[in-house]
Design a protein around this motif. Structure first.
Motif, PDB file in Angstrom:
ATOM      1  N   GLN A  72       1.107  -1.009   0.184  1.00  0.00           N
ATOM      2  CA  GLN A  72      -0.127  -0.073   0.424  1.00  0.00           C
ATOM      3  C   GLN A  72       1.000   1.570   0.325  1.00  0.00           C
ATOM      4  N   THR A 131     -13.193  -7.089   1.026  1.00  0.00           N
ATOM      5  CA  THR A 131     -12.436  -6.493   0.992  1.00  0.00           C
ATOM      6  C   THR A 131     -12.586  -5.034  -0.035  1.00  0.00           C
ATOM      7  N   ALA A 132     -14.013  -5.202  -1.015  1.00  0.00           N
ATOM      8  CA  ALA A 132     -14.087  -4.494  -2.494  1.00  0.00           C
ATOM      9  C   ALA A 132     -14.517  -3.067  -1.256  1.00  0.00           C
ATOM     10  N   THR A 175     -10.809  -2.008   1.855  1.00  0.00           N
ATOM     11  CA  THR A 175      -9.686  -1.885   0.803  1.00  0.00           C
ATOM     12  C   THR A 175      -9.408  -0.322   1.204  1.00  0.00           C
ATOM     13  N   PRO A 176      -9.901   0.400   0.314  1.00  0.00           N
ATOM     14  CA  PRO A 176      -9.786   2.478   0.516  1.00  0.00           C
ATOM     15  C   PRO A 176      -9.566   2.720   0.666  1.00  0.00           C
ATOM     16  N   LEU A 220      -7.351   3.120  -9.010  1.00  0.00           N
ATOM     17  CA  LEU A 220      -6.748   1.916  -9.145  1.00  0.00           C
ATOM     18  C   LEU A 220      -5.638   1.858  -7.883  1.00  0.00           C
ATOM     19  N   TYR A 268      -6.740   0.580  -4.609  1.00  0.00           N
ATOM     20  CA  TYR A 268      -6.911  -0.724  -4.093  1.00  0.00           C
ATOM     21  C   TYR A 268      -5.606  -1.461  -4.108  1.00  0.00           C
ATOM     22  N   TRP A 272      -5.014  -5.464  -2.130  1.00  0.00           N
ATOM     23  CA  TRP A 272      -5.872  -6.044  -1.710  1.00  0.00           C
ATOM     24  C   TRP A 272      -6.264  -8.011  -1.891  1.00  0.00           C
TER      25      TRP A 272
END
Length: 321
Positions: free
Chosen positions: A29, A221-222, A225-226, A266, A269, A272
């Motif tokens: 990250q 996760t979807a 994650t952000p 992206l 993410y 992720w």
């Protein structure tokens, strides 16, 4: 109080096995922070390569960086989160008269529990992130803080910025955990009930837990994650030595805007796959430890104590970090 303690112990035990994925997630990250794709050296191509690269260039022990604050973080955060959620569930707040999980009530209970846990454990999450980001290789990813241990880090931050400095970035942690907690606790509980009610897999089966955790983990996760990326960036950024304010990001909105502008959408993410791979094992291990510990605890209690429900649905509380 017992529910907070039991939830915290279970999550801490699971943390020992899943912390390497948390370290990898943090590194990925921070990689290429505020740089366009192709404008930086890629240390870690994916989760598996990150394991290999860290073991090769830093030693196998580097995969357990930040383990001590990570364990304390799990104990405090999930002690509050799981404990509050279980208490609300025990008193019927999350269910209707048929003992079925009510979606809206479960979301509210999960979010409330998550906020309480995130706030209480925020200093530990900050120290954990900074220790996990620290690397001995040349041209490391992310800002490199000087402390080498949890005790040293707490002392340094407190002496420089006081109590307020220990809670820097807490809003990002609250957003991360409340979103993840509300979605995860709700989807997991609901999926367990569906699999049981449709007579697909019994609620007290380990397979039921694994299937619900896998399906629910993808959704979490979807959505989470952000917020996870933002929290990592805010906690690890350098700060002004006089004011203690971040030198790269001023807050959640500023962080999201800068990431999208320089790294594209992206960029939110990054890591992720590490988040997804970690959720499953961490969930299953946490629930396994929690179930076994609660069985032992309630077996030792007097008969007047609230019993463990036969359906096993009281174990449908998931742990994320």
């Amino acid at each position: 109080m017992s529910e907070l303690l039991l939830g915290g112990i279970a999550a801490s035990l699971a943390c020992f096995f899943t912390n390497p994925l948390e370290v990898v997630k943090t590194r990925v990250q921070l990689q290429g922070e505020l740089k366009a794709r192709g404008a930086y050296y890629v240390h870690y191509r994916n989760v598996f390569h990150a394991f290999y690269a860290m073991a090769k260039h830093e030693s196998l022990l580097s995969l357990q960086k930040g383990l001590v604050p990570a364990i304390y973080y799990q104990f405090v955060m999930n002690g509050f989160r799981l404990g509050f959620y279980q208490c609300l569930d025990n008193y019927g707040f999350t269910r209707n008269e048929k003992n079925e999980v009510v979606f809206v009530k479960s979301v509210a209970a999960g979010a409330f529990s998550g906020v309480a846990g995130a706030y209480a454990a925020s200093p530990l999450y900050m120290i954990k992130t900074q220790l996990q980001a620290k690397s001995c290789i040349g041209n490391p990813v992310g800002y490199q803080h000087s402390h080498n241990s949890m005790t040293e880090a707490f002392r340094s931050v407190y002496q420089s910025y006081g109590i307020k400095g220990l809670w820097r970035g807490v809003t990002s942690s609250i957003a991360r955990v409340s979103v993840g907690s509300a979605i995860q606790l709700t989807t997991f509980s609901k999926l367990k009930d569906i699999l049981h009610d449709k007579k697909i897999i019994a609620a007290d089966s380990s397979l039921n837990t694994l299937c619900a955790a896998t399906i629910g983990g993808t959704v979490v996760t979807a959505c989470m994650t952000p917020f996870d990326v933002v929290a990592t960036r805010l906690y690890n950024q350098p700060v002004d030595p006089k004011t203690g304010k971040g030198l790269i990001y001023s807050g959640i909105t500023d962080c999201i805007t800068k990431i999208i502008r320089t790294e594209s959408f992206l960029g939110l993410y990054k890591g992720w796959s590490a988040v997804l791979f970690r959720l499953g094992p961490h969930t299953v291990l946490s629930l396994f430890f929690w179930r076994e510990i609660r069985k032992i605890y309630f077996d030792l209690k007097v008969p007047s104590t609230i019993p463990i429900k036969a359906s096993g649905t009281e174990f449908s509380k998931v742990v994320n970090n």
